[in-house]
Design a protein around this motif. Sequence first.
Motif, PDB file in Angstrom:
ATOM      1  N   THR A  93      47.587  43.192  42.595  1.00  0.00           N
ATOM      2  CA  THR A  93      47.061  42.033  43.313  1.00  0.00           C
ATOM      3  C   THR A  93      46.458  42.464  44.645  1.00  0.00           C
ATOM      4  OG1 THR A  93      48.577  40.451  42.281  1.00  0.00           O
ATOM      5  CG2 THR A  93      47.692  39.861  44.433  1.00  0.00           C
ATOM      6  N   ILE A  94      47.176  43.310  45.373  1.00  0.00           N
ATOM      7  CA  ILE A  94      46.676  43.809  46.663  1.00  0.00           C
ATOM      8  C   ILE A  94      45.559  44.823  46.457  1.00  0.00           C
ATOM      9  CG2 ILE A  94      47.312  45.084  48.753  1.00  0.00           C
ATOM     10  CD1 ILE A  94      50.142  43.888  48.448  1.00  0.00           C
ATOM     11  N   TYR A  95      45.747  45.730  45.508  1.00  0.00           N
ATOM     12  CA  TYR A  95      44.785  46.817  45.259  1.00  0.00           C
ATOM     13  C   TYR A  95      43.420  46.285  44.838  1.00  0.00           C
ATOM     14  CZ  TYR A  95      43.096  51.269  43.301  1.00  0.00           C
ATOM     15  OH  TYR A  95      42.371  52.415  43.031  1.00  0.00           O
ATOM     16  N   LEU A  96      43.431  45.212  44.053  1.00  0.00           N
ATOM     17  CA  LEU A  96      42.175  44.642  43.560  1.00  0.00           C
ATOM     18  C   LEU A  96      41.715  43.430  44.363  1.00  0.00           C
ATOM     19  CD1 LEU A  96      42.823  44.870  39.704  1.00  0.00           C
ATOM     20  CD2 LEU A  96      41.518  46.460  41.128  1.00  0.00           C
ATOM     21  N   GLY A  97      42.421  43.104  45.436  1.00  0.00           N
ATOM     22  CA  GLY A  97      41.994  42.026  46.315  1.00  0.00           C
ATOM     23  C   GLY A  97      42.211  40.627  45.782  1.00  0.00           C
ATOM     24  N   PHE A  98      43.389  40.344  45.229  1.00  0.00           N
ATOM     25  CA  PHE A  98      43.765  39.019  44.732  1.00  0.00           C
ATOM     26  C   PHE A  98      42.746  38.477  43.715  1.00  0.00           C
ATOM     27  CE2 PHE A  98      46.313  39.490  48.458  1.00  0.00           C
ATOM     28  CZ  PHE A  98      47.477  38.764  48.198  1.00  0.00           C
ATOM     29  N   PRO A  99      42.563  39.180  42.619  1.00  0.00           N
ATOM     30  CA  PRO A  99      41.598  38.726  41.601  1.00  0.00           C
ATOM     31  C   PRO A  99      41.977  37.399  40.948  1.00  0.00           C
ATOM     32  CG  PRO A  99      42.938  40.524  40.751  1.00  0.00           C
ATOM     33  CD  PRO A  99      43.228  40.427  42.212  1.00  0.00           C
ATOM     34  N   GLN A 100      43.287  37.088  40.894  1.00  0.00           N
ATOM     35  CA  GLN A 100      43.699  35.831  40.260  1.00  0.00           C
ATOM     36  C   GLN A 100      43.197  34.615  41.033  1.00  0.00           C
ATOM     37  OE1 GLN A 100      45.583  37.768  42.305  1.00  0.00           O
ATOM     38  NE2 GLN A 100      47.735  37.265  41.968  1.00  0.00           N
ATOM     39  N   LEU A 101      42.874  34.807  42.322  1.00  0.00           N
ATOM     40  CA  LEU A 101      42.319  33.724  43.126  1.00  0.00           C
ATOM     41  C   LEU A 101      40.793  33.804  43.165  1.00  0.00           C
ATOM     42  CD1 LEU A 101      44.808  33.736  46.146  1.00  0.00           C
ATOM     43  CD2 LEU A 101      44.870  32.279  44.118  1.00  0.00           C
ATOM     44  N   ARG A 102      40.262  34.982  43.435  1.00  0.00           N
ATOM     45  CA  ARG A 102      38.814  35.142  43.609  1.00  0.00           C
ATOM     46  C   ARG A 102      38.035  34.975  42.305  1.00  0.00           C
ATOM     47  NH1 ARG A 102      36.723  40.025  45.582  1.00  0.00           N
ATOM     48  NH2 ARG A 102      38.463  41.192  44.703  1.00  0.00           N
ATOM     49  N   SER A 140      34.988  41.116  31.291  1.00  0.00           N
ATOM     50  CA  SER A 140      34.859  39.675  31.049  1.00  0.00           C
ATOM     51  C   SER A 140      36.048  39.142  30.263  1.00  0.00           C
ATOM     52  CB  SER A 140      33.558  39.368  30.307  1.00  0.00           C
ATOM     53  OG  SER A 140      33.546  39.973  29.032  1.00  0.00           O
ATOM     54  N   GLU A 141      36.562  39.939  29.331  1.00  0.00           N
ATOM     55  CA  GLU A 141      37.735  39.492  28.574  1.00  0.00           C
ATOM     56  C   GLU A 141      38.986  39.538  29.445  1.00  0.00           C
ATOM     57  OE1 GLU A 141      39.287  37.544  25.528  1.00  0.00           O
ATOM     58  OE2 GLU A 141      37.186  38.082  25.804  1.00  0.00           O
ATOM     59  N   GLY A 142      39.036  40.501  30.376  1.00  0.00           N
ATOM     60  CA  GLY A 142      40.126  40.518  31.347  1.00  0.00           C
ATOM     61  C   GLY A 142      40.115  39.263  32.209  1.00  0.00           C
ATOM     62  N   MET A 143      38.908  38.779  32.535  1.00  0.00           N
ATOM     63  CA  MET A 143      38.774  37.536  33.306  1.00  0.00           C
ATOM     64  C   MET A 143      39.415  36.366  32.558  1.00  0.00           C
ATOM     65  SD  MET A 143      37.003  38.081  36.141  1.00  0.00           S
ATOM     66  CE  MET A 143      35.942  39.336  36.862  1.00  0.00           C
ATOM     67  N   VAL A 144      39.130  36.301  31.265  1.00  0.00           N
ATOM     68  CA  VAL A 144      39.692  35.225  30.440  1.00  0.00           C
ATOM     69  C   VAL A 144      41.219  35.266  30.476  1.00  0.00           C
ATOM     70  CG1 VAL A 144      39.880  34.335  28.078  1.00  0.00           C
ATOM     71  CG2 VAL A 144      37.669  35.143  28.936  1.00  0.00           C
ATOM     72  N   ALA A 145      41.779  36.477  30.468  1.00  0.00           N
ATOM     73  CA  ALA A 145      43.237  36.642  30.440  1.00  0.00           C
ATOM     74  C   ALA A 145      43.907  36.131  31.711  1.00  0.00           C
ATOM     75  CB  ALA A 145      43.593  38.105  30.216  1.00  0.00           C
ATOM     76  N   ILE A 146      43.158  36.068  32.822  1.00  0.00           N
ATOM     77  CA  ILE A 146      43.720  35.540  34.072  1.00  0.00           C
ATOM     78  C   ILE A 146      44.230  34.115  33.872  1.00  0.00           C
ATOM     79  CG2 ILE A 146      43.053  34.697  36.373  1.00  0.00           C
ATOM     80  CD1 ILE A 146      41.294  37.138  36.694  1.00  0.00           C
ATOM     81  N   LEU A 147      43.583  33.366  32.996  1.00  0.00           N
ATOM     82  CA  LEU A 147      43.922  31.955  32.795  1.00  0.00           C
ATOM     83  C   LEU A 147      45.251  31.761  32.062  1.00  0.00           C
ATOM     84  CD1 LEU A 147      40.388  30.714  31.648  1.00  0.00           C
ATOM     85  CD2 LEU A 147      41.365  30.604  33.961  1.00  0.00           C
TER      86      LEU A 147
END
Length: 559
Positions: A33-42, A298-305
């Motif tokens: 979360t810190i390393y990638l800059g809070f991707p679950q929010l951004r 893009s599939e990783g993005m979907v997995a955030i949900l």
Amino acid sequence: MQTLNDFLVLIDSYIGSAVWFPYALLGTGLFFTIYLGFPQLRYFGHALKVVRGKFDKHGDEGDASHFQALATALSGTVGTGNIGGVALAVYIGGPAALFWMLVTAFFGMTTKFVEVTLSHKYREKTADGTMAGGPMYYMKNRLNMKWLAAIFAVATILSSFGTGNMPQINNISNALFSTFGIKQWISGLVLAIILAMVILGGIRRIVKVTEKLVPTMAILYFLGALAVILYNYENIIPSFISIFEDVFTGTAATGGFVGATFSYAFIRGVGRGLFSNEAGQGSAPIAHAAAKAHEPVSEGMVAILEPFIDTIVICTLTGLVLLSSGVWKEKHQNTFQPTDLEVLATVFDENDTTRRNQVYRHLVGKEALPLYTGSVDVEEGRISGDVTIIHARSFAEDVTVYQAGTPYTGALTVDNGRIQGMGTTFIIQGKSLIHSAPLTAEAFKHGYFGRYGEYIVTIGLLLFAFSTAISWSYYGDRATTYLFGSKYVMHYRVVYILGFFFASFADTTVIWTLAGITIALMTIPNLAGILFLHKEMKSTVKNYWIDFKKDWPNEKTPE
């Protein structure tokens, strides 16, 4: 069965229930979360656009759309963890356990993003033309650790039974028996036949079923939960407060609930959170590997949900239903299970604070009390003697022993706190705390639908758990393909269906314990693998946004 459960508990104490395990799980999620800059929010908004297919390209390889892959992965996670798992966490750890479930989900959104992206990147096309992916493929193709990939694949097969198969049908059959009086083996047989009809058709039939099943069951459950929460509107704010006020201290005794330490709330909350959304376990990447996509992020993005929908939304609803209704701390009439019952070798008065605290310390492992061994007399179903019956971590009341359907008169043999012949020769009923799906079903009765609310839980559990069993059959299917080749997949499916049937009438405590072990056996190698590849993950995301801006120059990005 008790001996088996004790052995499994011992194993689990070194892995899934060990003190270090939740720290490893949360620590990995926190690091990324810190390393990638809070991707679950951004990236959350961008993920919604991806799942709608806005950025799809013609000719993307795969067996399912982004939405179908998400639905399949969600059907694998939205199951008994959302209904029975939340209730089990609150029953053991109190309201604070729900807080740790939510924390696990928040960081789990990033963990899912990472594991799905890396697994999708190294997926392969099998001999039959379908896609195969998952952590075992990045372990083999990128890390060159075939031994670690093999361990993960074996653990996936075991976990397909311990997570997706046995706990699901066990909860379904018990709920159908409790609500409609349908014998457990009958439910198991009918649903095993339906399961066979679905999974024998492979991934294309599975995604067609799950894309329709997941939205239907989510809407049904959401409306039922709101009916309870709004009916008990005066308890909504106190329920929210209770989730946070005892986070670092543990929950004090209240009602039939004897209390819980911080450790219990933390470990069980994180453990149930993982069982619910499976972030870090490495299961979801197997489903997402089938998605049509020209690149992995893009599939990783979907997995955030997934953890957001599964845990932050659905599990929070279940938790508020339990807390606002108040049933989690009340005793209810139920049939006692052998693995939940202990006979203490002296009389303890629940209303005596000192004696109650002694039992509390015994239950949380701080002070072992002597267990009874010997014979106890029973007259017209009532137990006499200087003993205390503890069931489901509470003082049992109105205990009645039955034999062949009538109150028993005679003697019971007790060995080290365990009543011999219980569950076979003798059936014992009484009032105590309850847990898992029966507790959630009881909570749903305390709403606008009254006693009919139980039907919502039963039907919801049927849909949730059955869809989970479908998805996990595919996970085991892909692991079998990886280890032995496609020709052995049918053998696996047959065993999976048989296990589904037999688990319908097995002891629930043993099944939940086994589930915890198999989850840990998948999670540990997967967490190690994605941590090894943290630099590659960051560069892969960076390249994604570079290419995205070229393809979609007018689209705003969070970068």
